[in-house]
Design a protein around this motif. Structure first.
Motif, PDB file in Angstrom:
ATOM      1  N   GLU A 271     -57.139   4.307  18.437  1.00  0.00           N
ATOM      2  CA  GLU A 271     -57.316   3.084  19.113  1.00  0.00           C
ATOM      3  C   GLU A 271     -57.205   1.661  18.165  1.00  0.00           C
ATOM      4  N   LYS A 272     -56.580   0.689  18.721  1.00  0.00           N
ATOM      5  CA  LYS A 272     -56.067  -0.464  17.986  1.00  0.00           C
ATOM      6  C   LYS A 272     -57.491  -1.239  17.705  1.00  0.00           C
TER       7      LYS A 272
ATOM      8  N   LYS B  27     -48.734  11.746  31.316  1.00  0.00           N
ATOM      9  CA  LYS B  27     -49.400  12.320  29.818  1.00  0.00           C
ATOM     10  C   LYS B  27     -49.979  10.739  29.229  1.00  0.00           C
ATOM     11  N   MET B  28     -48.801   9.810  29.328  1.00  0.00           N
ATOM     12  CA  MET B  28     -49.245   8.507  28.791  1.00  0.00           C
ATOM     13  C   MET B  28     -50.637   7.838  29.387  1.00  0.00           C
TER      14      MET B  28
ATOM     15  N   LEU C 291     -47.520   2.934  24.051  1.00  0.00           N
ATOM     16  CA  LEU C 291     -48.989   2.753  23.899  1.00  0.00           C
ATOM     17  C   LEU C 291     -49.293   1.771  22.823  1.00  0.00           C
ATOM     18  N   SER C 292     -48.204   1.028  22.164  1.00  0.00           N
ATOM     19  CA  SER C 292     -48.561  -0.020  21.001  1.00  0.00           C
ATOM     20  C   SER C 292     -49.266  -0.782  21.291  1.00  0.00           C
TER      21      SER C 292
ATOM     22  N   PHE D 296     -57.966   8.588  27.132  1.00  0.00           N
ATOM     23  CA  PHE D 296     -58.558   8.864  25.816  1.00  0.00           C
ATOM     24  C   PHE D 296     -58.870   7.921  24.736  1.00  0.00           C
ATOM     25  N   LEU D 297     -57.852   7.058  24.596  1.00  0.00           N
ATOM     26  CA  LEU D 297     -58.052   5.957  23.769  1.00  0.00           C
ATOM     27  C   LEU D 297     -58.934   4.958  24.105  1.00  0.00           C
TER      28      LEU D 297
END
Length: 165
Positions: free
Chosen positions: A162-163, A97-98, A139-140, A104-105
Motif C-alpha cells: 500500500e502507498k 484479479k486487480m 494499481l499505481s 487486499f491493499l
C-alpha cells in the motif's frame, strides 16, 4: 530484582509516590519498604548508584502485562496475500484479479502477484512480463512495487504494498 535479591551497598531510592528519598544503604531502603508494607524493586540497575523504588511488585507486574496486552491489541499484522495469473489471461479476468488486489491493499495487506507458466509457456516467459507491469501500472495510484518482478523457477512474481500517503 526485588527485596533481598538486591546486593548493592547503596542505592538511590524513590518513594511510593514518586518523590526522591536520596542515596542510602540497602538495609535502610528495605526497612522503609517493609514499614510501608511494599516491595523494594531495582528499576535502573546500570545507574550509579542503582535506582530502586518502593512499589507493590504484584501490582507493578499486572500493570506491565496490561500495557503489553493493550499495545498488542493495537498492532496490525500485515499479511502477504497471493494472486496467481497465467500468461494467457483475458482482460476481464485480469480486472477481477486487480479488484481483489485493490481490496487486499485497502485492508493494509501486501499482495504478491505470481505469473505461473506451464509447459510450452516457459519458452515465452519474458514476453509475458508486460502483464505484471500492466498490473502494477493500473494499481499505481494506491500501491507501490515493493519487490520488482523476478523469475523464480516456473513463475515470475512481484510484491505490491500500500502507498504511504
Amino acid at each position: 530484582m526485588i527485596n533481598e535479591q538486591i546486593r548493592d551497598r547503596e542505592v538511590r531510592l524513590i518513594g511510593e509516590n514518586g518523590e526522591q528519598l536520596g542515596i542510602m544503604s540497602v538495609r535502610e531502603a528495605m526497612k522503609l519498604a517493609e514499614e510501608a508494607e511494599l516491595d523494594l524493586v531495582k528499576i535502573a540497575p546500570t545507574a550509579k548508584p542503582p535506582v530502586c523504588k518502593i512499589i507493590d511488585y504484584g501490582k507493578y507486574r499486572y500493570e506491565l502485562a496490561r500495557k503489553e496486552k493493550e499495545s498488542r491489541k493495537k498492532q496490525k499484522v500485515v499479511e502477504l496475500k497471493e494472486i496467481r495469473l497465467s500468461p494467457n489471461i483475458d482482460s476481464n479476468d485480469l480486472n477481477t484479479k486487480m479488484n481483489a488486489a485493490r481490496k487486499f491493499l485497502g485492508k493494509g495487506d501486501k499482495v504478491k502477484i505470481t505469473l505461473r507458466f506451464r509447459g510450452r509457456e516457459m519458452a515465452h516467459m519474458h514476453a509475458s512480463k508486460h502483464i505484471l507491469d500492466d498490473f502494477a501500472d493500473s494499481l499505481s495510484e494506491i500501491a507501490v512495487v515493493e519487490k520488482a518482478p523476478k523469475v523464480e523457477g516456473r513463475s515470475i512474481s512481484m510484491v505490491l504494498a500500500e502507498k504511504k500517503s
